[in-house]
Design an enzyme around this catalytic site. Structure first.
Site, mmCIF file in Angstrom:
data_model
loop_
_atom_site.group_PDB
_atom_site.id
_atom_site.type_symbol
_atom_site.label_atom_id
_atom_site.label_comp_id
_atom_site.label_asym_id
_atom_site.label_seq_id
_atom_site.Cartn_x
_atom_site.Cartn_y
_atom_site.Cartn_z
ATOM 1 N N ARG A 58 30.185 42.077 60.722
ATOM 2 C CA ARG A 58 29.949 42.647 59.388
ATOM 3 C C ARG A 58 30.568 44.040 59.282
ATOM 4 O O ARG A 58 30.860 44.545 58.208
ATOM 5 C CB ARG A 58 28.450 42.675 59.043
ATOM 6 C CG ARG A 58 28.186 43.233 57.653
ATOM 7 C CD ARG A 58 26.801 42.941 57.071
ATOM 8 N NE ARG A 58 25.731 42.842 58.022
ATOM 9 C CZ ARG A 58 25.206 43.874 58.697
ATOM 10 N NH1 ARG A 58 25.650 45.098 58.498
ATOM 11 N NH2 ARG A 58 24.232 43.675 59.557
ATOM 12 N N TYR A 118 39.187 45.130 32.857
ATOM 13 C CA TYR A 118 38.866 43.735 33.182
ATOM 14 C C TYR A 118 37.398 43.485 32.790
ATOM 15 O O TYR A 118 36.525 44.309 33.100
ATOM 16 C CB TYR A 118 39.084 43.579 34.683
ATOM 17 C CG TYR A 118 38.825 42.235 35.291
ATOM 18 C CD1 TYR A 118 39.654 41.171 35.014
ATOM 19 C CD2 TYR A 118 37.785 42.064 36.184
ATOM 20 C CE1 TYR A 118 39.434 39.937 35.604
ATOM 21 C CE2 TYR A 118 37.563 40.840 36.792
ATOM 22 C CZ TYR A 118 38.384 39.781 36.491
ATOM 23 O OH TYR A 118 38.168 38.566 37.094
ATOM 24 N N ASP A 191 42.262 50.804 39.375
ATOM 25 C CA ASP A 191 42.457 49.399 39.725
ATOM 26 C C ASP A 191 43.935 49.088 39.475
ATOM 27 O O ASP A 191 44.380 49.048 38.326
ATOM 28 C CB ASP A 191 41.536 48.541 38.846
ATOM 29 C CG ASP A 191 41.669 47.040 39.123
ATOM 30 O OD1 ASP A 191 42.717 46.620 39.646
ATOM 31 O OD2 ASP A 191 40.728 46.287 38.786
ATOM 32 N N LYS A 216 44.858 38.307 43.968
ATOM 33 C CA LYS A 216 45.961 38.172 43.029
ATOM 34 C C LYS A 216 47.302 38.324 43.776
ATOM 35 O O LYS A 216 47.631 37.501 44.589
ATOM 36 C CB LYS A 216 45.784 39.187 41.904
ATOM 37 C CG LYS A 216 44.346 39.229 41.337
ATOM 38 C CD LYS A 216 43.951 37.964 40.608
ATOM 39 C CE LYS A 216 42.465 37.913 40.255
ATOM 40 N NZ LYS A 216 41.958 39.044 39.500
#
Ligand SMILES: *Cc1c(COP(=O)(O)O)cnc(C)c1O
Length: 405
Positions: A58, A118, A191, A216
């Site tokens: 983790r 977004y 972003d 993406k």
């Protein structure tokens, strides 16, 4: 001289020698949930070192650390953190940006955001920040005077925008926004999913944290979900990493491998996608069923000059088309007739994709707000893939022709 971007995309983070003396050319998948050391002192040392120390997965693993090395390098950052999705990376970036002294008290007080983010980012701000008492206000960040006013009036400690917005492809002046933010000791989070490091490196322009949905363009093949952030200061990336361990935002080593492989061809893909998008933007504007093509590479785009200067002559692989019949029925008719372009929700793939913002990226934004932003009923967003430009133009033309009947 540092190597050029396409050289670094292929080599950085790879070729790590093993204890046996051989070196794998390609990153192995380190699928192990935990790692042990010869003695307790060595394990203690690894936990205390933090960063890219390998202890429990983790906290990261050698596959995610290699990807972080690559992303920090191509963004020109002091550190990077990869996550299981772009939304997780945004969450960590906003928390870290609101923790300037790194004392693990995530407390952005006032986040000033661009009004055309977004859709899910808007919802994250509402559900996880505004609901907990953080002030979230919006302004048009393409308008520097309005942004300066909003900053002076509200004294935000974090600013958030997209380098190229979705789906209207607005472009912001990153260096000017960073200057405005720093004047009030705020941090600017950008972003840059749609821009990619091929178009610009926001950190070099003064941006504090750059965020990507690695799902993406980084992955590029529609086969992995992931996110990343890179920071201009080690303190910010270290803080984000510590929050990521607590929130469990970790990226799987399998996805890290896929994204690392995808990134090797990032520059090749994006340059080709930009060239095809520009060709299509010019050609589609002449079709009788098209009222408007929105693309920063067209001289009529409101930020065309800024985009040309800031993105080194490239304008991205995304364009939007507003149909003359500006209705949902017209949009549906075009989408259903496309044969090469896939009606799948995403962007940045090798496959060309078409999305209808009201049911995908902007489903969480109210119809009134969408209309106010200019996201009308007959607007389609195209993410251009690496197929042949003439094939794509023929597919789009037959769909527009057919939908008109
Ligand atoms: C897709 C996307 C996100 C969210 O990323 P996920 O990987 O889907 O969580 C954030 N910002 C932009 C601009 C995106 O396109």
């Amino acid at each position: 001289m540092p190597h050029a971007l396409n050289t670094r995309l292929v080599h950085t983070g790879e070729h790590q020698p093993t204890a046996q003396g051989y070196t794998p050319t390609a990153l192995p998948v380190h699928a192990s949930a935990t790692f042990y050391y010869p003695d307790l002192d060595a394990l203690t040392g690894a936990f205390e070192r933090g960063g890219d120390a390998v202890t429990y997965a983790r906290h990261g693993n050698p596959s995610t650390h290699a990807l972080e090395t690559l992303i920090a390098d191509v963004e020109g950052g002091r550190g990077a953190v990869v996550t299981g999705s772009g939304m997780a990376a945004l969450h960590l970036a906003l928390l870290a940006a609101g923790t300037p002294r790194g004392n693990l008290e995530p407390a952005p007080r006032h986040i000033l955001v661009s009004n055309d983010l977004y859709g899910t980012t808007h919802k994250q701000l509402k559900v996880f920040f505004a609901a907990q008492g953080v002030r979230v206000s919006t302004c048009d960040m393409t308008d520097l005077a309005a942004t300066r006013q909003a900053i002076e009036a509200g004294e935000p400690d974090v600013l958030l925008c997209e380098a190229i917005s979705n789906p209207l492809l607005k472009v912001v002046d990153l260096a000017a926004l960073a200057e405005l933010a720093h004047a009030v000791d705020a941090r600017l989070v950008v972003d840059a999913t749609m821009a990619t490091p091929v178009l610009c490196q926001p950190l070099a322009l003064g941006v504090d944290l750059v965020v990507h949905s690695a799902t993406k363009y980084f992955s590029g093949h529609g086969d992995a979900l992931g996110g990343a952030l890179a920071a201009r200061a080690t303190l910010l990336s270290d803080t984000a990493r510590r929050y990521g361990i607590l929130l469990g935002t970790v990226l799987s080593p399998f996805e890290a491998k896929l994204i690392m492989r995808g990134m090797k061809t990032l520059a090749l893909r994006v340059r080709e996608q930009c060239a095809t998008a520009l060709t299509l933007a010019h050609a589609l504007g002449a079709h009788p069923q098209v009222a408007e093509v929105v693309y920063p590479g067209l001289p009529g785009h409101p930020q065309h000059a800024l985009a040309a200067r800031q993105f080194g002559g490239l304008f991205g692989g995304i364009l939007a088309v507003r149909l003359r019949a500006d209705t949902r029925a017209a949009a549906a008719a075009v989408m259903s007739r496309l044969r090469i372009v896939l009606p799948a929700t995403s962007l940045g793939d090798v496959y060309s994709l078409v999305t209808y913002p009201p049911v995908s990226s902007h489903r969480d934004v109210s119809p009134a707000e969408r209309a106010a932003q200019g996201i009308s009923e007959g607007l389609l967003r195209f993410s251009i893939g690496i197929e042949d430009a003439a094939d794509l133009l023929a597919d789009l033309t037959q769909a527009l022709d057919g939908a008109a009947c």
